[in-house]
Design a protein around this motif. Structure first.
Motif, PDB file in Angstrom:
ATOM      1  N   UNK A  26       8.016  -5.716  -2.415  1.00 53.80           N
ATOM      2  CA  UNK A  26       8.064  -7.530  -2.228  1.00 53.80           C
ATOM      3  C   UNK A  26       9.470  -8.161  -2.016  1.00 53.80           C
ATOM      4  N   UNK A  27      10.687  -8.111  -2.470  1.00 55.45           N
ATOM      5  CA  UNK A  27      12.011  -9.151  -3.097  1.00 55.45           C
ATOM      6  C   UNK A  27      12.476  -7.852  -1.339  1.00 55.45           C
ATOM      7  N   UNK A  64      10.124   8.707  -6.127  1.00 51.71           N
ATOM      8  CA  UNK A  64      11.945   8.216  -6.971  1.00 51.71           C
ATOM      9  C   UNK A  64      11.240   8.497  -7.675  1.00 51.71           C
ATOM     10  N   UNK A  65      10.941   9.143  -8.556  1.00 50.75           N
ATOM     11  CA  UNK A  65      10.803  10.032 -10.252  1.00 50.75           C
ATOM     12  C   UNK A  65      11.490  11.395 -10.367  1.00 50.75           C
ATOM     13  N   UNK A  66      11.670  11.953  -8.841  1.00 54.49           N
ATOM     14  CA  UNK A  66      12.627  12.947  -8.648  1.00 54.49           C
ATOM     15  C   UNK A  66      14.065  12.880  -8.785  1.00 54.49           C
ATOM     16  N   UNK A  67      14.623  13.457  -9.664  1.00 58.17           N
ATOM     17  CA  UNK A  67      15.530  13.808  -9.751  1.00 58.17           C
ATOM     18  C   UNK A  67      17.291  13.995  -8.964  1.00 58.17           C
ATOM     19  N   UNK A 110       7.938  -2.758 -10.970  1.00 59.36           N
ATOM     20  CA  UNK A 110       9.313  -3.284 -10.745  1.00 59.36           C
ATOM     21  C   UNK A 110       9.271  -2.643  -9.473  1.00 59.36           C
ATOM     22  N   UNK A 111       8.152  -1.693  -9.436  1.00 56.22           N
ATOM     23  CA  UNK A 111       8.387  -0.785  -7.771  1.00 56.22           C
ATOM     24  C   UNK A 111       7.966  -2.033  -6.521  1.00 56.22           C
ATOM     25  N   UNK A 119       0.370  -1.259   0.084  1.00 50.95           N
ATOM     26  CA  UNK A 119       0.203   0.300   0.394  1.00 50.95           C
ATOM     27  C   UNK A 119       0.838   0.966  -0.148  1.00 50.95           C
ATOM     28  N   UNK A 120       2.138   0.868  -0.157  1.00 53.32           N
ATOM     29  CA  UNK A 120       2.621   2.013   0.428  1.00 53.32           C
ATOM     30  C   UNK A 120       3.665   2.176  -0.654  1.00 53.32           C
ATOM     31  N   UNK A 121       3.663   1.595  -2.218  1.00 55.92           N
ATOM     32  CA  UNK A 121       4.269   1.596  -3.480  1.00 55.92           C
ATOM     33  C   UNK A 121       4.307   3.307  -4.275  1.00 55.92           C
TER      34      UNK A 121
END
Length: 204
Positions: free
Chosen positions: A55-56, A31-34, A49-50, A22-24
């Protein structure tokens, strides 16, 4: 890491909760912020991928990750009610060389992604809580922070926690800091372990 799957750690300013699916969406936005990509040495991922990364991390026994909730902010929409808005994350890695202490040592890092949550002491408290938790539950005795030499705020943050410089790696432009739990600088951390407040975490 499975040990913190259903555990949250409570502080005065923050609540640390396990990184769940739920946090993804909000994490993906961060993480789109350069700037954040540069400071965390991260590559942008797709949403799929996120989710796979989340999960990993949850199953990786060499990585302990908590989402930092800012208790002064309302709950982030879509993440349930857990006492604060998503502000960043704090992580611990067991990828330390034997010369640095092997499995009794861990690398640690923190990110406050929300602009409105910066400069309030959240990163410092989150680091102290994570170290107290990892020392109590995982037996970590030494913490390592690898920081870009030009990142003055981060260096001052760790120095303020009692970390001391022990190595420079010019090829990566890094300064490595260390903190031993058993040393004088670890006294407050040992006290915090005894009074650490943990609670059960659910997705409601």
């Amino acid at each position: 890491m499975r040990i913190n799957t259903n555990t949250c750690v409570q502080g005065d300013l923050v609540v640390l909760v396990p990184y769940r699916k739920e946090h993804v969406p909000r994490y993906h936005e961060w993480m789109q912020d350069p700037h954040l990509q540069e400071t965390t040495a991260s590559e942008p991922l797709t949403m799929d991928e996120e989710y796979e990364m989340q999960r990993s991390w949850a199953e990786d026994e060499d990585k302990l990750t908590f989402i930092i909730l800012d208790r002064s902010k309302p709950d982030t929409p879509g993440t349930g009610s857990h006492g604060g808005g998503m502000a960043g994350d704090v992580n611990l890695f067991f990828t330390i060389d034997e010369e640095d202490g092997g499995r009794e040592a861990a690398e640690i890092e923190v990110m406050i992604a929300e602009q409105a949550s910066r400069g309030k002491g959240l990163a410092k408290e989150a680091l102290r809580l994570l170290m107290a938790y990892a020392s109590r539950e995982l037996g970590v005795k030494r913490y390592i922070a690898k920081i870009h030499e030009v990142n003055g705020p981060s260096r001052r943050l760790f120095e303020g926690l009692g970390f001391t410089e022990f190595r420079r790696v010019p090829v990566f432009g890094e300064v490595h800091y260390g903190l031993s739990v058993g040393g004088e600088a670890g006294a407050q951390l040992r006290e915090l372990q005894d009074g650490l407040t943990c609670a059960s975490y659910d997705a409601s």
